[in-house]
Design an enzyme around this catalytic site. Structure first.
Site, mmCIF file in Angstrom:
data_model
loop_
_atom_site.group_PDB
_atom_site.id
_atom_site.type_symbol
_atom_site.label_atom_id
_atom_site.label_comp_id
_atom_site.label_asym_id
_atom_site.label_seq_id
_atom_site.Cartn_x
_atom_site.Cartn_y
_atom_site.Cartn_z
ATOM 1 N N CYS A 1 53.309 -26.367 22.638
ATOM 2 C CA CYS A 1 53.874 -25.517 21.486
ATOM 3 C C CYS A 1 55.520 -25.888 21.532
ATOM 4 O O CYS A 1 56.179 -25.758 22.534
ATOM 5 C CB CYS A 1 53.924 -23.848 21.797
ATOM 6 S SG CYS A 1 54.958 -23.156 20.612
ATOM 7 N N LYS B 1 42.624 -15.910 19.560
ATOM 8 C CA LYS B 1 43.557 -15.735 20.753
ATOM 9 C C LYS B 1 42.903 -14.182 21.445
ATOM 10 O O LYS B 1 42.492 -13.373 20.477
ATOM 11 C CB LYS B 1 45.069 -15.715 20.373
ATOM 12 C CG LYS B 1 45.392 -15.066 19.029
ATOM 13 C CD LYS B 1 46.574 -15.661 18.774
ATOM 14 C CE LYS B 1 46.926 -15.781 17.206
ATOM 15 N NZ LYS B 1 48.035 -16.770 16.832
ATOM 16 N N VAL C 1 53.573 -17.475 20.467
ATOM 17 C CA VAL C 1 54.255 -17.733 21.696
ATOM 18 C C VAL C 1 55.627 -18.640 21.179
ATOM 19 O O VAL C 1 55.727 -19.232 20.070
ATOM 20 C CB VAL C 1 53.443 -18.828 22.690
ATOM 21 C CG1 VAL C 1 52.437 -17.871 23.125
ATOM 22 C CG2 VAL C 1 53.112 -20.093 22.107
ATOM 23 N N GLU D 1 59.895 -14.246 19.790
ATOM 24 C CA GLU D 1 60.685 -15.266 18.902
ATOM 25 C C GLU D 1 61.487 -16.359 19.602
ATOM 26 O O GLU D 1 62.447 -15.728 20.646
ATOM 27 C CB GLU D 1 61.337 -14.664 17.887
ATOM 28 C CG GLU D 1 60.563 -14.039 16.730
ATOM 29 C CD GLU D 1 59.914 -15.152 15.941
ATOM 30 O OE1 GLU D 1 60.501 -16.233 15.430
ATOM 31 O OE2 GLU D 1 58.764 -15.164 15.688
ATOM 32 N N SER D 2 61.292 -17.453 19.656
ATOM 33 C CA SER D 2 62.021 -18.650 20.524
ATOM 34 C C SER D 2 63.444 -18.313 20.663
ATOM 35 O O SER D 2 64.213 -18.281 21.914
ATOM 36 C CB SER D 2 61.810 -19.879 20.337
ATOM 37 O OG SER D 2 62.074 -20.090 18.774
HETATM 38 N N1 LIG Z 1 59.319 -18.329 14.851
HETATM 39 C C1 LIG Z 1 58.422 -18.220 16.168
HETATM 40 C C2 LIG Z 1 57.338 -19.368 15.897
HETATM 41 C C3 LIG Z 1 56.385 -19.641 17.039
HETATM 42 C C4 LIG Z 1 55.293 -20.211 16.693
HETATM 43 O O1 LIG Z 1 54.760 -20.772 15.655
HETATM 44 N N2 LIG Z 1 54.316 -20.805 17.802
HETATM 45 C C5 LIG Z 1 53.135 -21.282 17.462
HETATM 46 C C6 LIG Z 1 52.598 -22.261 18.564
HETATM 47 S S1 LIG Z 1 53.600 -23.763 18.485
HETATM 48 C C7 LIG Z 1 52.038 -20.003 17.537
HETATM 49 O O2 LIG Z 1 52.229 -19.314 18.459
HETATM 50 N N3 LIG Z 1 51.115 -19.912 16.548
HETATM 51 C C8 LIG Z 1 50.210 -19.093 16.590
HETATM 52 C C9 LIG Z 1 50.196 -18.184 15.202
HETATM 53 O O3 LIG Z 1 50.590 -18.807 14.226
HETATM 54 O O4 LIG Z 1 49.075 -17.833 15.077
HETATM 55 C C10 LIG Z 1 59.336 -18.809 17.096
HETATM 56 O O5 LIG Z 1 60.343 -19.320 17.045
HETATM 57 O O6 LIG Z 1 58.973 -18.235 18.478
#
Ligand SMILES: N[C@@H](CCC(=O)N[C@@H](CS)C(=O)NCC(=O)O)C(=O)O
Length: 243
Positions: free
Chosen positions: A32, A60, A73, A85-86
């Protein structure tokens, strides 16, 4: 780096017990890019933490949604507090571990970094994911062009050796993960030739020399292997791990 588990937790798994007092845990997924933003911060700040990987792009574990209702994540957990949120995770890390602070303290610099991230979100990232997820090949050239046009905006925004200035900083860490993965899009018509992207090419070379970038790095062939499994609808989260 202490690791609770490498293999991704999937539906039907049990939530591992919470981390002990004062201990930091990262819920992540090995491929990710958003979680990589936080892993880069953790590595640059040399913070100890444990990892729980989640198979987050497919069905998940229900318990993970109790940690983050968005089901994404990265997530940090420490002393009963949950941060998701990152960008929030990274600012939180700088707040609770103020040594080697990465987030700019100067309001102008902080605002400028946020503006470049807004350009990235508006001009690049949507096309990046659209290109990966679009099955219709005939749509690829138009999306690839939009993506490369967006990268030109980023090339113009890069006025110093690093996006963050003279030395590597928050903006660089928050952008880098997608650059590590760009070769995944070669087959779909995206390349970043040096003649068109001289500043980005030089920046990528500098980034690859940073120890924290090396710590969190997967080579292009591994990124591509993961990308193919994801594009085919069955992401292989555990590439390269022992049975
Ligand atoms: N805005 C979020 C985006 C995080 C994100 O999209 N992570 C992806 C993996 S790369 C995820 O967990 N996706 C699962 C989903 O959308 O259900 C951040 O900045 O943390």
């Amino acid at each position: 780096m202490p690791t609770l588990t490498q293999k991704a937790f999937k539906p039907g798994s049990t939530c591992p017990p919470p981390p002990g007092p004062g201990k930091l845990r990262l819920y992540s997924m090995r491929f990710c890019p958003y979680a990589q933003r936080t892993r880069l911060f953790l590595a640059a700040k040399e913070i100890e933490y444990e990892t729980v990987n989640i198979g987050v792009l497919s069905e998940k574990p229900a318990w993970f949604l109790e940690k983050n209702p968005l089901g994404k994540v990265p997530v940090l957990e420490k002393d009963g507090n949950i941060i998701y949120e990152s960008l929030a995770c990274n600012e939180y890390l700088d707040g609770i571990y103020p040594d080697k602070c990465i987030t700019p303290s100067d309001p102008l610099e902080k605002a400028q970094q946020s503006m470049v991230l807004a350009l990235w979100d508006a001009k690049v990232i949507g096309f990046y994911y659209k290109l990966i997820l679009t099955k219709a090949k005939e749509e690829w050239p138009a999306v690839a062009k939009q993506l490369v046009d967006g990268m030109q905006v980023m090339e113009n925004a890069l006025t110093q050796p690093f996006f963050s200035g003279d030395k590597v900083g928050a903006l660089d860490y928050n952008l880098w993960p997608w650059f590590e993965r760009f070769s995944m899009l070669k087959d779909r018509g995206v390349e970043l030739p040096k003649e068109k992207f001289p500043k980005i090419t030089a920046w990528m070379e500098h980034m690859l020399e940073q120890p924290e970038v090396k710590t969190c790095y997967f080579p292009p062939e591994v990124q591509e292997q993961f990308g193919k499994s994801w594009m085919a609808g069955s992401p292989d989260y555990d590439i390269g791990l022992e049975e």
